[in-house]
Design a protein around this motif. Sequence first.
Motif, PDB file in Angstrom:
ATOM      1  N   GLU A 136       0.797  -1.182   0.156  1.00 32.12           N
ATOM      2  CA  GLU A 136      -0.007  -0.059   0.008  1.00 32.12           C
ATOM      3  C   GLU A 136       0.913   1.118   0.002  1.00 32.12           C
ATOM      4  O   GLU A 136       0.521   2.423  -0.773  1.00 32.12           O
ATOM      5  CB  GLU A 136      -0.819  -0.155   1.415  1.00 32.12           C
ATOM      6  CG  GLU A 136      -1.656   1.191   1.450  1.00 32.12           C
ATOM      7  CD  GLU A 136      -2.942   1.419   0.484  1.00 32.12           C
ATOM      8  OE1 GLU A 136      -3.055   0.325  -0.445  1.00 32.12           O
ATOM      9  OE2 GLU A 136      -3.415   2.438   0.091  1.00 32.12           O
ATOM     10  N   ARG A 192       2.669   1.779  -3.406  1.00 31.32           N
ATOM     11  CA  ARG A 192       1.816   2.211  -4.449  1.00 31.32           C
ATOM     12  C   ARG A 192       1.517   3.860  -3.870  1.00 31.32           C
ATOM     13  O   ARG A 192       1.417   4.675  -5.147  1.00 31.32           O
ATOM     14  CB  ARG A 192       0.340   1.476  -4.038  1.00 31.32           C
ATOM     15  CG  ARG A 192      -0.607   1.511  -5.424  1.00 31.32           C
ATOM     16  CD  ARG A 192      -1.802   0.965  -5.296  1.00 31.32           C
ATOM     17  NE  ARG A 192      -2.592   1.583  -3.979  1.00 31.32           N
ATOM     18  CZ  ARG A 192      -3.549   2.667  -4.216  1.00 31.32           C
ATOM     19  NH1 ARG A 192      -3.718   3.017  -5.554  1.00 31.32           N
ATOM     20  NH2 ARG A 192      -4.152   2.868  -3.148  1.00 31.32           N
ATOM     21  N   ASN A 193       1.205   3.958  -2.962  1.00 32.24           N
ATOM     22  CA  ASN A 193       1.124   5.563  -2.350  1.00 32.24           C
ATOM     23  C   ASN A 193       2.354   6.276  -2.986  1.00 32.24           C
ATOM     24  O   ASN A 193       2.293   7.436  -3.472  1.00 32.24           O
ATOM     25  CB  ASN A 193       0.716   5.769  -0.985  1.00 32.24           C
ATOM     26  CG  ASN A 193      -0.661   5.442  -0.356  1.00 32.24           C
ATOM     27  OD1 ASN A 193      -1.346   5.229  -1.443  1.00 32.24           O
ATOM     28  ND2 ASN A 193      -0.676   4.987   0.600  1.00 32.24           N
ATOM     29  N   SER A 194       3.644   5.919  -2.439  1.00 36.46           N
ATOM     30  CA  SER A 194       4.654   6.841  -2.808  1.00 36.46           C
ATOM     31  C   SER A 194       4.800   6.853  -4.420  1.00 36.46           C
ATOM     32  O   SER A 194       5.299   7.796  -4.860  1.00 36.46           O
ATOM     33  CB  SER A 194       5.833   5.736  -2.232  1.00 36.46           C
ATOM     34  OG  SER A 194       6.216   6.106  -1.052  1.00 36.46           O
ATOM     35  N   LEU A 250      -4.299  11.661   0.046  1.00 32.75           N
ATOM     36  CA  LEU A 250      -3.142  11.395  -0.901  1.00 32.75           C
ATOM     37  C   LEU A 250      -2.796  12.764  -1.465  1.00 32.75           C
ATOM     38  O   LEU A 250      -1.889  13.027  -1.676  1.00 32.75           O
ATOM     39  CB  LEU A 250      -3.440  10.293  -1.478  1.00 32.75           C
ATOM     40  CG  LEU A 250      -2.349   9.467  -2.158  1.00 32.75           C
ATOM     41  CD1 LEU A 250      -1.272   9.041  -0.962  1.00 32.75           C
ATOM     42  CD2 LEU A 250      -2.346   8.525  -3.050  1.00 32.75           C
ATOM     43  N   SER A 265       0.234  13.160   5.866  1.00 36.24           N
ATOM     44  CA  SER A 265      -0.452  11.683   5.007  1.00 36.24           C
ATOM     45  C   SER A 265      -1.679  11.197   5.803  1.00 36.24           C
ATOM     46  O   SER A 265      -2.443  10.679   5.015  1.00 36.24           O
ATOM     47  CB  SER A 265       0.830  10.724   5.059  1.00 36.24           C
ATOM     48  OG  SER A 265       1.235  10.285   6.341  1.00 36.24           O
ATOM     49  N   ASN A 309      -2.837   7.574   4.538  1.00 31.69           N
ATOM     50  CA  ASN A 309      -1.949   7.244   3.277  1.00 31.69           C
ATOM     51  C   ASN A 309      -0.726   7.021   3.565  1.00 31.69           C
ATOM     52  O   ASN A 309      -0.162   8.059   3.240  1.00 31.69           O
ATOM     53  CB  ASN A 309      -2.834   8.219   2.432  1.00 31.69           C
ATOM     54  CG  ASN A 309      -4.030   7.830   2.100  1.00 31.69           C
ATOM     55  OD1 ASN A 309      -4.596   6.990   1.644  1.00 31.69           O
ATOM     56  ND2 ASN A 309      -4.869   9.113   2.521  1.00 31.69           N
ATOM     57  N   THR A 344       3.362   6.671   3.155  1.00 30.83           N
ATOM     58  CA  THR A 344       4.191   6.598   2.044  1.00 30.83           C
ATOM     59  C   THR A 344       5.435   5.801   2.467  1.00 30.83           C
ATOM     60  O   THR A 344       5.232   5.523   3.838  1.00 30.83           O
ATOM     61  CB  THR A 344       4.775   7.870   1.327  1.00 30.83           C
ATOM     62  OG1 THR A 344       5.567   8.551   2.658  1.00 30.83           O
ATOM     63  CG2 THR A 344       3.779   8.676   0.756  1.00 30.83           C
TER      64      THR A 344
END
Lengths: 392, 265
Positions: free
Chosen positions: B64, B67-69, B134, B213, B216, B218
């Motif tokens: 997760e 993906r966010n990063s 995000l 964040s 969400n 990173t």
Amino acid sequence: MKATEEIMGDMHQEPQIVFENVVKYFGDVAAVQKMNLSIQKGEFIAIMGSSGCGKTTTLRMLAGMETPTEGEIRLNGERINELKPSERNTPMVWQSLALFPFLNVIENVEFGLKMRGIETGERRRRALEWLSRMEIEEFADRSIDQLSGGQRQRVALARALVTEPPVLLLDEPLSALDANLVVRMQGVLSRLQKELGITFVYVTHSQSEAFAMADRVVIMSKGVIEQIGTPQEVYRKPASQFVANFVGSNNILSGSLQSMDGSSVTIDTEIGLVQANLPVDRACLQGSHLGLVISADAMSLSVDDDSSNSSRTHINQTHADQPSDNQFRCRLISEEFVGAMVTLLVETDSGFELRIQLFQKELDQIGFSESASNNGTFLWVSWSRESVYILP
Amino acid sequence: MRNSERIIRAILIVYLAFIFIFIFTPIVTSIIFSFNSDRFPTLPLGSFTLKWYETIYSDPDVWEAARNSLIVAVSVGILSTIIGFCTAYTDFRYQFRFKNTYLALALLPPTVPLIILALAMLAWFSKIGVSGQLWTIILAHTVLCAPFAMAVIRLRLQQMDADLESAAWNLGASEWAAMKEVVIPFATPSIISALCLTMAVSFDEFAVAWFVSGLNKTIPVIILEILQGNIDPQINAIGTFVFFTSMTLVIIAQLFFSFRSPKTP
């Protein structure tokens, strides 16, 4: 010659390019002041002057890179002041050439056609045609940095001319080339201009470039046009002291009117009394201060053989067929050879320096020898009344 | 004279060597321990293992975060590069009053201490009720990264002959066409460089991401969370992954940054 035909044919029409009372300010600085200039279709015109005289600004206004502050510029009778550069067909050859480094030779040449939406095949064909006309078709796929200075020059010309414009603007295009190449490119440009029959507006600080190619030259100083004329007119009959100085190889004297008779005038100058023909327009004799121009190639020289004052007779003997109106005793300062021509710098008795231009042959004929002259032998410089031009 | 020069040279080489040792030893150590089977980072080493990589591979939280990063880094890269290009082009093309002020302001964000920038961002986003999403990280990172992009692209544009753009207009290109056909192609190396550099900065950035964040997370945020819980060798595995990602981006950025087109006189 072609230009004159065109002019005669279009007598009733307005010239192709007209500057009417054009003024350009950058902030408080006037780069161009009250300029009036008409350029005929098919003319090769050179705008000359030292840096900062406004010649480049004039060209940039024509190309639309600058907008005049006042006045009007017309191309084919239409006002173009407000047109964007891309809306006029006035391509330019830049001093820096400004070739696109990330495009190869043919892509550079095609650029103008691409911007006009001409399709790929047609564009390539026309670009190649120009490359072969400029004799560089074998470099079509080279990148710009693989070309020599002269080849780049030709690419820049092809790129500018590929759209078949009515006018070509050139901003000191030869200033980066070495002397030999300059002469060759002058030939290329002159021939091209005659073949195409389009107007060339050529900005330069070099007198030799302008005189070699142009039908007319415009001499500018501090944003003002000093003179417009053929190279001969500008050279023989400069309109002002500035022009006389600018075109070089002239001797400029100043003085006051001493006497005048039916055919000649006598003027008291730095070097003594100088005889000149009575000018047609006598207005130039008004005022206390007169400027005289004698071009260096109108002067002749003779050698004094016994350093006594009998030398005058000596000259009259050698030049018996054409007696000189003006003769002054002088001493050699320096000489400079350029091929068959020799430029001598001499100093008159009154300490004024004169420049004399002669063929080496002539020097040999009068028995001139450098060593003798350096040893303090006197020389006599002379010129006719007709060769003295009085500045207006 | 020659002797003293040699001594100075030797000292400088030793100095440089120490800099590299201090920077790279911890990273290399971390890489080595990421393949070590022991629970605690001690010498002598245990046996070779990929177990820590398997652990993070099977951890949905890490996925997760990755993906966010990735979303954040790519978005920030693109946004900052666009803004940076516009700022740099403005500087290249136009002369105006207070231009120096404009440039100073454009370069300001990276000089603000990160923690202050982060706190201010958090306060502001909660005030307008958008914190913890995000896109707020993207926004915050773009503020931080755009100046880098601008600096890189500006240096490239400074090498451009100003006549080049005028020449394009002169040949019939509208201002947009000249931008597309001349300015952007000329600036392309620096645009790629700016893109990679800003992505790397965003990918590594911790403080702002941590504050802004919310849920969400990173990658740098999740590293800290794992670290707070216990000493876990999977940190080394994540660290290795982050290190190589960033280094790749920075090296690409550097390669394009030092690109020089052959000079045309």
